[in-house]
Design a protein around this motif. Structure first.
Motif, PDB file in Angstrom:
ATOM      1  N   VAL A 193     -50.744  21.280   4.351  1.00 26.50           N
ATOM      2  CA  VAL A 193     -50.712  19.907   4.854  1.00 26.50           C
ATOM      3  C   VAL A 193     -51.582  19.005   3.960  1.00 26.50           C
ATOM      4  N   GLU A 194     -52.536  19.622   3.277  1.00 26.54           N
ATOM      5  CA  GLU A 194     -53.409  18.887   2.357  1.00 26.54           C
ATOM      6  C   GLU A 194     -52.641  18.360   1.145  1.00 26.54           C
ATOM      7  N   ALA A 195     -51.422  18.851   0.940  1.00 26.80           N
ATOM      8  CA  ALA A 195     -50.622  18.427  -0.211  1.00 26.80           C
ATOM      9  C   ALA A 195     -50.017  17.034  -0.021  1.00 26.80           C
ATOM     10  N   CYS A 196     -50.200  16.444   1.144  1.00 27.08           N
ATOM     11  CA  CYS A 196     -49.626  15.123   1.414  1.00 27.08           C
ATOM     12  C   CYS A 196     -50.144  14.099   0.416  1.00 27.08           C
ATOM     13  N   PRO A 197     -49.228  13.451  -0.328  1.00 22.73           N
ATOM     14  CA  PRO A 197     -49.646  12.511  -1.357  1.00 22.73           C
ATOM     15  C   PRO A 197     -49.904  11.091  -0.837  1.00 22.73           C
ATOM     16  N   TYR A 198     -49.636  10.861   0.452  1.00 20.01           N
ATOM     17  CA  TYR A 198     -49.730   9.501   0.978  1.00 20.01           C
ATOM     18  C   TYR A 198     -51.073   9.216   1.624  1.00 20.01           C
ATOM     19  N   SER A 199     -51.572   8.030   1.403  1.00 23.68           N
ATOM     20  CA  SER A 199     -52.799   7.627   2.088  1.00 23.68           C
ATOM     21  C   SER A 199     -52.509   6.526   3.107  1.00 23.68           C
ATOM     22  N   GLN A 200     -51.426   5.763   2.908  1.00 19.86           N
ATOM     23  CA  GLN A 200     -51.067   4.736   3.887  1.00 19.86           C
ATOM     24  C   GLN A 200     -50.626   5.437   5.166  1.00 19.86           C
ATOM     25  N   MET A 201     -51.131   4.970   6.283  1.00 18.33           N
ATOM     26  CA  MET A 201     -50.919   5.669   7.550  1.00 18.33           C
ATOM     27  C   MET A 201     -49.449   5.824   7.909  1.00 18.33           C
ATOM     28  N   ASP A 202     -48.618   4.803   7.723  1.00 19.75           N
ATOM     29  CA  ASP A 202     -47.226   4.933   8.159  1.00 19.75           C
ATOM     30  C   ASP A 202     -46.496   6.006   7.358  1.00 19.75           C
ATOM     31  N   ALA A 203     -46.579   5.942   6.041  1.00 20.01           N
ATOM     32  CA  ALA A 203     -45.904   6.942   5.211  1.00 20.01           C
ATOM     33  C   ALA A 203     -46.511   8.320   5.443  1.00 20.01           C
ATOM     34  N   ARG A 204     -47.816   8.372   5.603  1.00 21.30           N
ATOM     35  CA  ARG A 204     -48.482   9.656   5.838  1.00 21.30           C
ATOM     36  C   ARG A 204     -47.985  10.303   7.126  1.00 21.30           C
ATOM     37  N   SER A 205     -47.830   9.510   8.165  1.00 20.47           N
ATOM     38  CA  SER A 205     -47.389  10.102   9.432  1.00 20.47           C
ATOM     39  C   SER A 205     -45.945  10.586   9.340  1.00 20.47           C
ATOM     40  N   TYR A 206     -45.116   9.906   8.564  1.00 19.11           N
ATOM     41  CA  TYR A 206     -43.738  10.384   8.366  1.00 19.11           C
ATOM     42  C   TYR A 206     -43.739  11.683   7.564  1.00 19.11           C
ATOM     43  N   TRP A 207     -44.562  11.742   6.514  1.00 18.70           N
ATOM     44  CA  TRP A 207     -44.651  12.963   5.701  1.00 18.70           C
ATOM     45  C   TRP A 207     -45.089  14.135   6.583  1.00 18.70           C
ATOM     46  N   LEU A 208     -46.137  13.900   7.391  1.00 19.34           N
ATOM     47  CA  LEU A 208     -46.654  14.953   8.251  1.00 19.34           C
ATOM     48  C   LEU A 208     -45.632  15.366   9.301  1.00 19.34           C
ATOM     49  N   GLY A 209     -44.852  14.405   9.782  1.00 16.96           N
ATOM     50  CA  GLY A 209     -43.797  14.722  10.751  1.00 16.96           C
ATOM     51  C   GLY A 209     -42.757  15.638  10.130  1.00 16.96           C
ATOM     52  N   GLY A 210     -42.343  15.327   8.920  1.00 19.42           N
ATOM     53  CA  GLY A 210     -41.376  16.177   8.218  1.00 19.42           C
ATOM     54  C   GLY A 210     -41.943  17.554   7.963  1.00 19.42           C
ATOM     55  N   TRP A 211     -43.209  17.602   7.569  1.00 19.90           N
ATOM     56  CA  TRP A 211     -43.891  18.877   7.298  1.00 19.90           C
ATOM     57  C   TRP A 211     -43.916  19.744   8.554  1.00 19.90           C
ATOM     58  N   ARG A 212     -44.281  19.107   9.680  1.00 22.24           N
ATOM     59  CA  ARG A 212     -44.340  19.834  10.958  1.00 22.24           C
ATOM     60  C   ARG A 212     -42.963  20.354  11.377  1.00 22.24           C
ATOM     61  N   ASP A 213     -41.927  19.524  11.224  1.00 21.44           N
ATOM     62  CA  ASP A 213     -40.572  19.951  11.583  1.00 21.44           C
ATOM     63  C   ASP A 213     -40.180  21.196  10.798  1.00 21.44           C
ATOM     64  N   ALA A 214     -40.447  21.183   9.500  1.00 20.82           N
ATOM     65  CA  ALA A 214     -40.088  22.316   8.652  1.00 20.82           C
ATOM     66  C   ALA A 214     -40.852  23.573   9.060  1.00 20.82           C
ATOM     67  N   ARG A 215     -42.134  23.421   9.368  1.00 17.91           N
ATOM     68  CA  ARG A 215     -42.944  24.578   9.762  1.00 17.91           C
ATOM     69  C   ARG A 215     -42.397  25.176  11.068  1.00 17.91           C
TER      70      ARG A 215
END
Length: 58
Positions: A27-49
Motif C-alpha cells: 500500500v506504500e507504493a501509492c504514488p498519489y499525495s492528493q487525497m481524492d486520487a489517493r483514496s481512489y488508488w487505495l480503493g482499487g488496491w483494496r478491491d484487488a487484495r
C-alpha cells in the motif's frame, strides 16, 4: 469538461491501485499525495487484495 478530466484521473488512479494490489505491491507504493486520487488508488488496491483472497486470481 473539468468534471470529465477529474473523473478520468480518478478512474486511472483506481485502476493503477488495482493493478498494484493484484501484483502484490505494498500500500506504500501509492504514488498519489492528493487525497481524492489517493483514496481512489487505495480503493482499487483494496478491491484487488480482497479478490485475490477470495481466490479469483492466483
Amino acid at each position: 469538461m473539468m468534471k470529465r478530466q477529474k473523473r478520468d484521473r480518478l478512474e486511472r488512479a483506481q485502476s493503477q491501485g488495482y493493478k498494484a494490489g493484484l501484483n502484490g505491491r505494498s500500500v506504500e507504493a501509492c504514488p498519489y499525495s492528493q487525497m481524492d486520487a489517493r483514496s481512489y488508488w487505495l480503493g482499487g488496491w483494496r478491491d484487488a487484495r480482497e479478490e485475490k483472497q477470495m481466490g479469483l486470481y492466483k
